[in-house]
Design an enzyme around this catalytic site. Structure first.
Site, PDB file in Angstrom:
ATOM      1  N   GLY A 266       0.728  -1.354   0.227  1.00 15.92           N
ATOM      2  CA  GLY A 266       0.107   0.090  -0.197  1.00 15.92           C
ATOM      3  C   GLY A 266       0.942   1.345  -0.219  1.00 15.92           C
ATOM      4  O   GLY A 266       0.582   2.078  -0.760  1.00 15.92           O
ATOM      5  N   ALA A 267       1.811   1.349   1.154  1.00 14.32           N
ATOM      6  CA  ALA A 267       2.715   2.514   1.039  1.00 14.32           C
ATOM      7  C   ALA A 267       3.708   2.369   2.111  1.00 14.32           C
ATOM      8  O   ALA A 267       3.635   1.194   2.872  1.00 14.32           O
ATOM      9  CB  ALA A 267       1.484   3.669   1.858  1.00 14.32           C
ATOM     10  N   MET A 268       4.493   3.353   2.361  1.00 10.48           N
ATOM     11  CA  MET A 268       5.623   3.019   3.117  1.00 10.48           C
ATOM     12  C   MET A 268       5.942   4.442   3.715  1.00 10.48           C
ATOM     13  O   MET A 268       6.251   5.263   3.192  1.00 10.48           O
ATOM     14  CB  MET A 268       6.770   2.785   2.159  1.00 10.48           C
ATOM     15  CG  MET A 268       8.154   2.445   2.907  1.00 10.48           C
ATOM     16  SD  MET A 268       8.162   1.188   4.237  1.00 10.48           S
ATOM     17  CE  MET A 268       9.132   1.642   5.436  1.00 10.48           C
ATOM     18  N   GLU A 303       0.213   5.970   7.399  1.00 10.01           N
ATOM     19  CA  GLU A 303       1.706   6.100   7.215  1.00 10.01           C
ATOM     20  C   GLU A 303       2.292   7.410   8.005  1.00 10.01           C
ATOM     21  O   GLU A 303       3.342   7.293   8.552  1.00 10.01           O
ATOM     22  CB  GLU A 303       2.123   6.449   5.867  1.00 10.01           C
ATOM     23  CG  GLU A 303       1.497   5.418   4.955  1.00 10.01           C
ATOM     24  CD  GLU A 303       2.012   4.031   5.224  1.00 10.01           C
ATOM     25  OE1 GLU A 303       3.098   3.654   5.983  1.00 10.01           O
ATOM     26  OE2 GLU A 303       1.132   3.065   5.103  1.00 10.01           O
TER      27      GLU A 303
HETATM   28  N1  B3K Z   1       5.769  -0.686   6.583  1.00  9.58           N
HETATM   29  C1  B3K Z   1       5.234  -0.806   5.566  1.00  9.58           C
HETATM   30  C2  B3K Z   1       4.895  -2.186   5.039  1.00  9.58           C
HETATM   31  C3  B3K Z   1       6.268  -2.689   4.440  1.00  9.58           C
HETATM   32  C4  B3K Z   1       6.116  -3.876   3.950  1.00  9.58           C
HETATM   33  C5  B3K Z   1       7.499  -4.643   3.538  1.00  9.58           C
HETATM   34  N2  B3K Z   1       7.316  -6.109   2.953  1.00  9.58           N
HETATM   35  C6  B3K Z   1       3.825  -0.230   5.227  1.00  9.58           C
HETATM   36  C7  B3K Z   1       2.885  -0.148   6.218  1.00  9.58           C
HETATM   37  O1  B3K Z   1       2.731  -0.870   7.073  1.00  9.58           O
HETATM   38  O2  B3K Z   1       2.732   1.158   6.746  1.00  9.58           O
HETATM   39 ZN    ZN Z   2       2.318   0.427   8.894  1.00 11.53          ZN
END
Ligand code: B3K
Ligand code: ZN
Length: 879
Positions: A266-268, A303
């Site tokens: 979805g997003a990072m 996020e």
């Molecule tokens: N922290 C990222 C997810 C990363 C997935 C890596 N395989 C998005 C989130 O949960 O906000």
């Molecule tokens: Zn997250």
């Protein structure tokens, strides 16, 4: 592709690293086929008295071009380097190490590390993608202050972004330019980000509670800026909310979001530079549904909230993933509940939890919210870590109460800001702030499986007592056969004949506090006194604990609660339970070649709900939606025949529609009258209710004509997609369906995100032809095997959203499954592994389908050279 080494990582093996990297300087000279990366790392030994152990840096597919120690070329004898490791044999106590690597963004189809999406350079590092960029101690407990210099062709990449604040930029001649970014907050490598490309921007500003001015930017494909307005609004609301509800302010001068079209999830939450799947940024009424708007609001918030829960306080190791994810999901749920309708939001959350987390917890991939071992960490970004992780935080708040919960959160931030923490640290903050003992409660993090709570009640009219006999059990899960007793908070109410909660004078047998029964033992007998008349017992109100309930209750009590329960969630639940039980019974009768046989009371109740203006439209829409086929299958549990379930569900819709045809028509017509489009929750609720009524009414004669009119007169994507779904699913061979699909394609053929809906709707169309439809669509020019959104919309919808089509009795769906997954894996193992979870519940199928599914899984498992991602999922699924 990293092939499987079979290596297992264990929580108990955690050791702090021998070396620290307090400062990291990165320099990128960007070019699609050979990007030069120079990393200068300030390194020091953690324990100065310790022996000089070799320094081992992680890499993944790297090509080392040069190495320097304190600025001097490193003699070859002093180190060894392979594509996945750099070892410095006997490092000094404190030094600077410069490493130059060359990487190829244009060939990076796994979309981890530095890659290109539509000509834009972008990165994804969580969990272990940074090691695809440079050698590093690529683990979340290594916090470093980053300075990043990015150099690129100005025409190709006028925009150069990284984490933190911009400090410098300039021209280099020859069409090249550069920018330097500095992030003062020490961060783990998984939060590193870089974006370079030619994008349009929506710019805004935010002033924090303490008066800090923040420049906000959302970067999107040129020409799509108008579609980012809603995301910008959601961002500003998120920033305000986190200040008001959690006392958390933003901390940099800029906050940027970039939308890209090729993204694995979805997003990072990269510090100061969130990178998003454009699906969670771009929306307007023409192209996005109300569900898209709600998702954008939630993901933008999620996020952003990570800035404190994830970035300022990160995870010590990847076993602690829920520390940031479960908590941040809880925060985004609360945000959406405050922005919209709390009751409706809660029902939606529980539906999602049951649809995704329950089957995971009840199948071969079950794992604790905090796992103890993994082979591939990418496979642990699961509904259990995220959604159940959020439920666990919600239960902490239920147990502590709102005030102590907030005190605990404040203490957690105060103690661990700037650190990499653990679940133990998190729980300790709540214990210390509230005086509660959370030892037994902590099992929610450590023990897998969905607990079951079974309840019987007896009323004594003479003694005026009501007694509840309650028993908890936790089913065995892979590698955990014996379970310990949990602390389960069950919110409840005793609903009297007038529909109001009865005030009982005292309760003994368990700790009953503020309307919550705290189960801690296997069995509890709870007696309430002063209960003159037999009440209907409303249990697990607000879904206070993520458990399954087995309640021995009279059918009329469920009907009564569905009309009167003062807790909106439980009211929804009561009707949902009524429908689920009716559907299970009907599907059994259908298997015996009998009529489905529904009680008129169901239709009557549905009619009453549709008309009840004291209820929000969005609530009515949810209440009138019968459980999905997968929900019914999950409740049945074993020996599933998807065709019988489908037939029962269709029959129920028709039965309810027939009995309420006039009423539903009236409400449907009335709801058609709306003003100009607004994405707000109330307007979305009206559209949802009208579309649910359409779903019912379209089962009657003239249904195709009605849906076609709905489609043609739609002025927004929510209505258009709802009508298209009804046509393609319920009336697939009518001219109306063909025409609507063609119209949609003609109008939106150039817009990949919108076409994803077109692919998804057709891939989910029930019936035996779905396999052929999906194969045909995979050859459509708008489809691409390289883009994760396309894969999810076509194959994801088919594997996980099409019970009758995918589980076709001859196994053709499973053959397509194996072929497709093996094909996708060659370019993108992470997405292949995620799609492969589509068969995780194969053991619940009836024997013939079960055997065919097993054969498909075995075919994948016996393919040589599988990635760690895919072989981990398949082997656990088959185990
Ligand atoms: N922290 C990222 C997810 C990363 C997935 C890596 N395989 C998005 C989130 O949960 O906000
Ligand atoms: Zn997250």
């Amino acid at each position: 592709m990293r092939t499987d080494t079979g290596q297992v990582f264990r929580l108990e093996d955690y050791r702090p690293s021998d070396y620290l990297i307090p400062r990291t300087e990165l320099s990128f000279v960007l070019s699609p086929d050979a990007t030069q990366v120079t990393a200068t790392l300030a390194i020091r030994r953690r324990d100065q008295r310790a022996q000089a152990a070799p320094l081992v840096l992680d890499g993944d597919g790297l090509d080392l071009r040069g190495a320097w120690l304190d600025g001097k070329p490193l003699p070859e004898a002093d180190y060894s380097a392979t594509s996945d490791k750099f070892i410095l044999h006997s490092p000094p106590e404190e030094f600077s190490l410069t490493l130059e690597t060359v990487i190829v963004p244009s060939k990076n189809t796994a979309l981890m590390g530095l890659y290109r999406s539509n000509g834009v350079y972008c990165t994804q590092c969580e969990a272990e993608g940074f090691r695809r960029i440079t050698y590093f101690l690529d683990r979340p407990d290594i916090l470093s202050v980053y300075t990043v210099r990015v150099e690129a062709d100005r025409k190709e990449a006028p925009l150069l972004l990284s984490n933190g604040n911009p400090v410098e930029n300039g021209d280099l001649g020859g069409g090249r330019h550069y920018a330097v970014w500095y992030d003062p907050f020490p961060k783990p490598s998984y939060l590193f980000a870089l974006v370079a490309g030619d994008l349009g921007v929506v710019a805004d500003r935010f002033v924090t509670a303490s008066g800090r001015e923040v420049a906000l930017g959302i970067y999107v494909e040129h020409g799509k800026q108008a579609r980012a307005a809603y995301a910008m609004d959601a961002l500003k609301r998120s920033m305000t909310w986190d200040e008001e509800v959690f006392g958390r302010e933003y901390d940099l001068d800029v906050f940027n979001i970039v939308a890209v079209s090729d993204f694995n999830m979805g997003a990072m939450e990269n510090k100061g530079l969130n990178i998003f799947n454009d699906k969670y940024v771009l929306a307007d009424e023409e192209t996005a549904t109300d569900a898209d708007f709600a998702n954008i609001e939630a993901v933008i918030a999620h996020e952003y909230f990570h800035n404190w829960t994830g970035n300022r306080i990160t995870c010590r190791d990847w076993f602690q993933l829920c520390l940031k994810e479960g908590l941040t999901v809880y925060r985004d749920h609360e945000f959406s509940a405050d922005q919209r309708s709390r009751a409706v939001k809660r029902i939606a959350e529980v539906r999602t939890l049951r649809a995704h987390q329950f089957p995971e917890d009840q199948g071969p991939l079950a794992h604790p919210v905090r796992p103890r071992r993994y082979r591939e960490i990418n496979n642990f970004y699961t509904a259990t870590v995220y959604e159940k992780g959020s439920e666990v935080v919600r239960m902490i708040r239920t147990i502590l109460g709102a005030e102590d919960f907030r005190r605990g959160m404040d203490l957690y931030f105060e103690r661990h800001d700037g650190e990499a923490a653990t679940i133990e640290d998190f729980l300790k903050a709540f214990e210390d702030a509230s005086g509660h003992d959370l030892t037994q409660f902590a099992l929610w993090y450590h023990q897998a499986g969905t607990p079951n709570v079974s309840v019987t009640s007896s009323h004594d009219a003479i003694a005026k007592t009501l007694t509840l006999q309650i028993e908890q059990s936790v089913p065995p899960t892979p590698s955990e056969s014996r379970k310990r007793l949990m602390h389960i908070p069950i919110a409840f109410g005793l609903v009297g004949p007038d529909g109001r909660d009865i005030a009982y004078s005292d309760a003994d047998g368990a700790a009953v506090e503020n309307g919550v029964i705290h189960l801690r033992k296997r069995k509890h007998s709870v007696r309430f006194s002063g209960v003159a008349e037999r009440p209907a017992v409303s249990l697990n109100r607000g879904f206070s604990a993520p458990v399954t309930l087995s309640v021995e209750q009279r059918a009329e009590d469920q009907f009564f609660l569905a009309r009167h329960d003062g807790d909106a969630f439980s009211r929804w639940q009561a009707f949902n339970t009524v429908m689920t039980e009716a559907l299970i019974a009907a599907s059994r009768r259908i298997l015996d070649n009998r009529e489905p046989g529904f009680s008129p009371a169901i239709a009557e109740l549905a009619g009453a709900i549709a008309d009840d203006e004291s209820l929000e439209e969005a609530f009515r829409a949810l209440a009138l939606t019968p459980p999905g086929e997968a929900d019914i299958a999950r409740e049945i549990g074993t020996n599933i025949d998807p065709d019988a379930i489908f037939a029962a569900r269709e029959a129920l819709l028709r039965f309810v529609a027939r009995a309420n045809a006039e009423r539903f028509q009236g409400a449907y017509g009335h709801l058609a009258k709306t003003g100009p489009f607004s994405p707000d929750a109330a307007s979305a609720g009206r559209r949802a209710l009208r579309n649910v009524l359409l779903d019912h009414l379209s089962t009657l004669p003239e249904g195709a004509r009605m849906a076609s009119e709905h489609f043609l007169s739609a002025t927004n994507m929510t209505d258009r997609a709802a009508a298209l779904t009804v046509l393609a699913h319920r009336h697939p061979s009518t001219p109306e369906a063909g025409k609507a699909l063609a119209d949609f394609e003609k109008t939106f053929g150039e817009d990949a995100l919108v076409m994803d809906k077109w692919f998804a709707i057709q891939a989910a169309a029930p019936g035996p032809h779905a396999v052929e439809t999906v194969k045909r669509l995979a050859r459509h020019p708008g489809f691409s095997l390289g883009n994760p959104n396309r894969l999810r919309s076509l194959f994801g919808s088919f594997f996980s959203g099409n019970q009758t089509g995918f589980h076709r009795a001859d196994g053709a769906g499973y053959t397509l499954f194996a072929d497709t997954i093996l094909d996708i894996e060659k370019r993108n193992p992470q997405v292949a592994a995620r799609l492969a979870t589509g068969l995780r519940s194969w053991r619940s199928l009836e024997p013939k389908r079960q055997e065919l599914a097993r054969q498909a899984l075995v075919r994948i498992a016996s393919t040589t050279g599988l990635s760690a991602d895919l072989s981990d999922i398949i082997e656990r699924t088959l185990a």
